[in-house]
Design a protein around this motif. Structure first.
Motif, PDB file in Angstrom:
ATOM      1  N   VAL A   1      38.751  57.064  69.149  1.00  0.00           N
ATOM      2  CA  VAL A   1      39.347  56.221  68.103  1.00  0.00           C
ATOM      3  C   VAL A   1      38.388  56.064  66.923  1.00  0.00           C
ATOM      4  CG1 VAL A   1      40.004  53.827  67.580  1.00  0.00           C
ATOM      5  CG2 VAL A   1      41.010  55.008  69.549  1.00  0.00           C
ATOM      6  N   LYS A   2      37.110  55.882  67.206  1.00  0.00           N
ATOM      7  CA  LYS A   2      36.114  55.709  66.139  1.00  0.00           C
ATOM      8  C   LYS A   2      36.109  56.931  65.206  1.00  0.00           C
ATOM      9  CE  LYS A   2      31.304  54.399  65.482  1.00  0.00           C
ATOM     10  NZ  LYS A   2      30.028  54.132  66.117  1.00  0.00           N
ATOM     11  N   LYS A   3      36.207  58.132  65.774  1.00  0.00           N
ATOM     12  CA  LYS A   3      36.231  59.357  64.969  1.00  0.00           C
ATOM     13  C   LYS A   3      37.577  59.533  64.257  1.00  0.00           C
ATOM     14  CE  LYS A   3      33.091  62.073  67.851  1.00  0.00           C
ATOM     15  NZ  LYS A   3      33.025  61.347  69.109  1.00  0.00           N
ATOM     16  N   LEU A   4      38.644  59.020  64.865  1.00  0.00           N
ATOM     17  CA  LEU A   4      39.999  59.184  64.337  1.00  0.00           C
ATOM     18  C   LEU A   4      40.299  58.236  63.164  1.00  0.00           C
ATOM     19  CD1 LEU A   4      42.854  60.447  64.696  1.00  0.00           C
ATOM     20  CD2 LEU A   4      43.298  58.677  66.421  1.00  0.00           C
ATOM     21  N   LEU A   5      39.731  57.042  63.184  1.00  0.00           N
ATOM     22  CA  LEU A   5      40.048  55.994  62.205  1.00  0.00           C
ATOM     23  C   LEU A   5      40.064  56.437  60.737  1.00  0.00           C
ATOM     24  CD1 LEU A   5      38.375  52.782  63.657  1.00  0.00           C
ATOM     25  CD2 LEU A   5      40.791  53.101  63.101  1.00  0.00           C
ATOM     26  N   PRO A   6      39.074  57.185  60.258  1.00  0.00           N
ATOM     27  CA  PRO A   6      39.082  57.549  58.830  1.00  0.00           C
ATOM     28  C   PRO A   6      40.307  58.372  58.401  1.00  0.00           C
ATOM     29  CG  PRO A   6      36.954  58.055  59.831  1.00  0.00           C
ATOM     30  CD  PRO A   6      37.873  57.659  60.934  1.00  0.00           C
ATOM     31  N   PHE A   7      40.992  58.991  59.345  1.00  0.00           N
ATOM     32  CA  PHE A   7      42.128  59.856  59.022  1.00  0.00           C
ATOM     33  C   PHE A   7      43.476  59.143  59.102  1.00  0.00           C
ATOM     34  CE2 PHE A   7      38.772  62.495  60.936  1.00  0.00           C
ATOM     35  CZ  PHE A   7      38.486  63.305  59.846  1.00  0.00           C
ATOM     36  N   LEU A   8      43.496  57.915  59.595  1.00  0.00           N
ATOM     37  CA  LEU A   8      44.746  57.190  59.819  1.00  0.00           C
ATOM     38  C   LEU A   8      45.188  56.464  58.553  1.00  0.00           C
ATOM     39  CD1 LEU A   8      44.197  55.757  63.410  1.00  0.00           C
ATOM     40  CD2 LEU A   8      45.387  57.855  62.718  1.00  0.00           C
ATOM     41  N   LYS A   9      46.081  57.115  57.806  1.00  0.00           N
ATOM     42  CA  LYS A   9      46.585  56.544  56.555  1.00  0.00           C
ATOM     43  C   LYS A   9      48.043  56.938  56.358  1.00  0.00           C
ATOM     44  CE  LYS A   9      42.124  56.974  54.190  1.00  0.00           C
ATOM     45  NZ  LYS A   9      41.277  57.751  55.065  1.00  0.00           N
ATOM     46  N   GLY A  10      48.815  56.054  55.743  1.00  0.00           N
ATOM     47  CA  GLY A  10      50.191  56.401  55.371  1.00  0.00           C
ATOM     48  C   GLY A  10      51.144  56.446  56.533  1.00  0.00           C
ATOM     49  N   ASN A  11      51.964  57.497  56.568  1.00  0.00           N
ATOM     50  CA  ASN A  11      52.962  57.679  57.619  1.00  0.00           C
ATOM     51  C   ASN A  11      52.334  58.486  58.749  1.00  0.00           C
ATOM     52  OD1 ASN A  11      54.919  56.312  56.141  1.00  0.00           O
ATOM     53  ND2 ASN A  11      55.582  58.172  55.106  1.00  0.00           N
ATOM     54  N   ILE A  12      52.149  57.820  59.876  1.00  0.00           N
ATOM     55  CA  ILE A  12      51.430  58.401  61.008  1.00  0.00           C
ATOM     56  C   ILE A  12      52.387  58.694  62.151  1.00  0.00           C
ATOM     57  CG2 ILE A  12      49.588  58.032  62.693  1.00  0.00           C
ATOM     58  CD1 ILE A  12      48.491  55.878  60.666  1.00  0.00           C
ATOM     59  N   ALA A  13      52.473  59.956  62.533  1.00  0.00           N
ATOM     60  CA  ALA A  13      53.242  60.336  63.720  1.00  0.00           C
ATOM     61  C   ALA A  13      52.277  60.351  64.900  1.00  0.00           C
ATOM     62  CB  ALA A  13      53.877  61.704  63.531  1.00  0.00           C
ATOM     63  N   THR A  14      52.644  59.671  65.964  1.00  0.00           N
ATOM     64  CA  THR A  14      51.810  59.660  67.160  1.00  0.00           C
ATOM     65  C   THR A  14      52.725  59.720  68.376  1.00  0.00           C
ATOM     66  OG1 THR A  14      49.918  58.592  68.246  1.00  0.00           O
ATOM     67  CG2 THR A  14      51.592  57.124  67.283  1.00  0.00           C
ATOM     68  N   TYR A  15      52.261  59.303  69.528  1.00  0.00           N
ATOM     69  CA  TYR A  15      53.033  59.407  70.766  1.00  0.00           C
ATOM     70  C   TYR A  15      52.670  58.242  71.677  1.00  0.00           C
ATOM     71  CZ  TYR A  15      48.531  61.126  72.331  1.00  0.00           C
ATOM     72  OH  TYR A  15      47.191  61.218  72.586  1.00  0.00           O
ATOM     73  N   VAL A  16      53.554  57.961  72.622  1.00  0.00           N
ATOM     74  CA  VAL A  16      53.270  57.005  73.683  1.00  0.00           C
ATOM     75  C   VAL A  16      52.718  57.847  74.835  1.00  0.00           C
ATOM     76  CG1 VAL A  16      54.217  55.286  75.258  1.00  0.00           C
ATOM     77  CG2 VAL A  16      55.129  55.473  72.937  1.00  0.00           C
ATOM     78  N   PRO A  17      51.474  57.594  75.277  1.00  0.00           N
ATOM     79  CA  PRO A  17      50.840  58.492  76.241  1.00  0.00           C
ATOM     80  C   PRO A  17      51.527  58.527  77.609  1.00  0.00           C
ATOM     81  CG  PRO A  17      49.475  56.547  75.881  1.00  0.00           C
ATOM     82  CD  PRO A  17      50.613  56.469  74.914  1.00  0.00           C
ATOM     83  N   ILE A  18      51.538  59.735  78.179  1.00  0.00           N
ATOM     84  CA  ILE A  18      52.017  59.954  79.553  1.00  0.00           C
ATOM     85  C   ILE A  18      50.976  60.795  80.288  1.00  0.00           C
ATOM     86  CG2 ILE A  18      54.485  59.811  78.992  1.00  0.00           C
ATOM     87  CD1 ILE A  18      54.544  62.931  79.186  1.00  0.00           C
TER      88      ILE A  18
END
Length: 167
Positions: free
Chosen positions: A26-43
């Motif tokens: 998450v720490k490495k991912l944070l700078p890229f999280l902007k605007g409309n974010i597509a993600t997933y609910v983990p399985i």
């Protein structure tokens, strides 16, 4: 190594280890999280970045539709049981070009190459969008393999110890 073994390796992480590794991702991912974010609910032990995405932008979640296609729908807080033990949103799909970032789950990886569950849902969708494609995985999911011609590489791939970037 087969998909089943990769999934088992991912699922075998102890809860305390998993939480520590996810925090590093998450720490490495944070700078890229902007605007409309597509993600997933983990399985099946996938990296959980869902909660942090909710705090950083407008979240869109995948819904599987016919012909092994995927669409992303704005997350409104409501989820229903979907295909393959997934939780899916209710609503109208967005245009693939409305997405700024797409966080992609995976069974395994080799550099920026991703191996999914084998049905090609994400590969087909990723060809339709200009969103920044970010794969997230644990180090234990790394393996050597040759990508197939239809596979779509990630722009960025993040694990707890590394960040690969397509330059």
């Amino acid at each position: 190594m087969g998909r089943k073994e990769c999934i088992e390796r991912r699922k075998s992480l102890l809860q305390e280890q998993r939480e520590k590794k996810e925090k590093a991702i998450v720490k490495k991912l944070l700078p890229f999280l902007k605007g409309n974010i597509a993600t997933y609910v983990p399985i099946k032990g996938e990296v959980n970045v869902f909660d942090i995405c909710l705090q950083k932008g407008n979240v869109y979640l995948p819904k599987m539709i016919e012909n092994y296609e995927l669409e992303f729908i704005p997350y409104s807080g409501n989820l229903v049981q979907g295909t393959f033990q997934t939780q899916e949103p209710i609503g109208t799909a967005c245009d693939p070009n409305d997405l700024d970032v797409i966080i992609v789950p995976m069974v395994s990886f080799c550099g920026l190459h991703r191996k999914g569950y084998g049905k090609g849902y994400y590969d087909r969708y990723l060809q339709k969008t200009n969103a920044l494609k970010i794969g997230v995985a644990f180090d234990v999911q790394e393996e050597e393999f040759e990508p197939q011609s239809h596979d779509v590489d990630m722009d960025i791939l993040i694990t707890e110890s590394k960040l690969w970037r397509n330059e």
